[in-house]
Motif scaffolding. Structure first.
Motif, PDB file in Angstrom:
ATOM      1  N   SER A  70      87.476  90.752  61.994  1.00  0.00           N
ATOM      2  CA  SER A  70      87.079  90.635  60.590  1.00  0.00           C
ATOM      3  C   SER A  70      87.066  92.004  59.930  1.00  0.00           C
ATOM      4  O   SER A  70      86.956  93.027  60.602  1.00  0.00           O
ATOM      5  CB  SER A  70      85.683  90.026  60.525  1.00  0.00           C
ATOM      6  OG  SER A  70      85.161  90.083  59.227  1.00  0.00           O
ATOM      7  N   ARG A  71      87.148  92.028  58.609  1.00  0.00           N
ATOM      8  CA  ARG A  71      86.994  93.288  57.878  1.00  0.00           C
ATOM      9  C   ARG A  71      85.535  93.728  57.848  1.00  0.00           C
ATOM     10  O   ARG A  71      85.246  94.903  57.675  1.00  0.00           O
ATOM     11  CB  ARG A  71      87.486  93.137  56.442  1.00  0.00           C
ATOM     12  CG  ARG A  71      88.972  93.031  56.324  1.00  0.00           C
ATOM     13  CD  ARG A  71      89.363  92.858  54.874  1.00  0.00           C
ATOM     14  NE  ARG A  71      90.794  92.704  54.761  1.00  0.00           N
ATOM     15  CZ  ARG A  71      91.539  93.404  53.939  1.00  0.00           C
ATOM     16  NH1 ARG A  71      90.987  94.301  53.146  1.00  0.00           N
ATOM     17  NH2 ARG A  71      92.831  93.216  53.891  1.00  0.00           N
ATOM     18  N   ASP A  72      84.630  92.775  57.956  1.00  0.00           N
ATOM     19  CA  ASP A  72      83.200  93.078  57.986  1.00  0.00           C
ATOM     20  C   ASP A  72      82.785  93.289  59.435  1.00  0.00           C
ATOM     21  O   ASP A  72      82.959  92.408  60.268  1.00  0.00           O
ATOM     22  CB  ASP A  72      82.404  91.934  57.360  1.00  0.00           C
ATOM     23  CG  ASP A  72      82.746  91.751  55.892  1.00  0.00           C
ATOM     24  OD1 ASP A  72      82.804  92.768  55.179  1.00  0.00           O
ATOM     25  OD2 ASP A  72      82.956  90.601  55.472  1.00  0.00           O
ATOM     26  N   LYS A  73      82.262  94.465  59.730  1.00  0.00           N
ATOM     27  CA  LYS A  73      81.953  94.832  61.108  1.00  0.00           C
ATOM     28  C   LYS A  73      80.545  95.415  61.211  1.00  0.00           C
ATOM     29  O   LYS A  73      80.014  95.941  60.245  1.00  0.00           O
ATOM     30  CB  LYS A  73      82.965  95.860  61.614  1.00  0.00           C
ATOM     31  CG  LYS A  73      84.397  95.329  61.561  1.00  0.00           C
ATOM     32  CD  LYS A  73      85.373  96.288  62.172  1.00  0.00           C
ATOM     33  CE  LYS A  73      86.802  95.803  62.031  1.00  0.00           C
ATOM     34  NZ  LYS A  73      87.106  94.588  62.755  1.00  0.00           N
ATOM     35  N   ARG A  86      82.509  97.659  55.923  1.00  0.00           N
ATOM     36  CA  ARG A  86      83.606  96.879  55.337  1.00  0.00           C
ATOM     37  C   ARG A  86      84.852  97.747  55.495  1.00  0.00           C
ATOM     38  O   ARG A  86      84.917  98.859  54.984  1.00  0.00           O
ATOM     39  CB  ARG A  86      83.324  96.593  53.867  1.00  0.00           C
ATOM     40  CG  ARG A  86      84.445  95.928  53.126  1.00  0.00           C
ATOM     41  CD  ARG A  86      84.535  94.480  53.503  1.00  0.00           C
ATOM     42  NE  ARG A  86      85.531  93.821  52.659  1.00  0.00           N
ATOM     43  CZ  ARG A  86      85.870  92.574  52.769  1.00  0.00           C
ATOM     44  NH1 ARG A  86      85.290  91.817  53.671  1.00  0.00           N
ATOM     45  NH2 ARG A  86      86.768  92.057  51.991  1.00  0.00           N
ATOM     46  N   GLY A  94      82.326  91.517  64.585  1.00  0.00           N
ATOM     47  CA  GLY A  94      83.415  91.576  63.628  1.00  0.00           C
ATOM     48  C   GLY A  94      84.725  92.054  64.202  1.00  0.00           C
ATOM     49  O   GLY A  94      85.522  92.666  63.494  1.00  0.00           O
TER      50      GLY A  94
END
Length: 95
Positions: free
Chosen positions: A74-77, A16, A71
């Protein structure tokens, strides 16, 4: 999903990301992910490049062995690291 899981060639990390932070740092666990702060903005892939560079440096690996696999926007990777077991990754990231 666990924040660190073994793969055939190394370790998969669930992350995150907090972009535009005051400094680059591994913060710790955030639910089922490792929270990382990066100074880079989330513009034109700058945060993704900073993430790969930061992880490579912290893990003592060349950037070519750290691959962002999920991701990108995205912030989620999810990142895969080649050549290190989950225990080694956890120790080097001080988790």
């Amino acid at each position: 999903m666990a924040p660190l899981s073994p793969t055939r060639l190394g370790t998969r990390l669930t992350l995150r990301i907090q972009p535009r932070a005051a400094h680059n740092a591994v913060v710790g666990l955030h639910g089922q992910a490792i929270r990382i702060r990066l100074t880079a903005p989330p513009v034109d892939g700058a945060a993704n490049e900073a993430l790969v560079s930061f992880l490579a440096d912290r893990l003592g690996l060349p950037p070519a062995r750290v691959n962002l696999v999920q991701g990108h926007a995205s912030r989620d990777k999810v990142v895969e690291v080649t050549g290190l077991a989950p225990e080694d990754v956890a120790r080097r990231l001080e988790l």
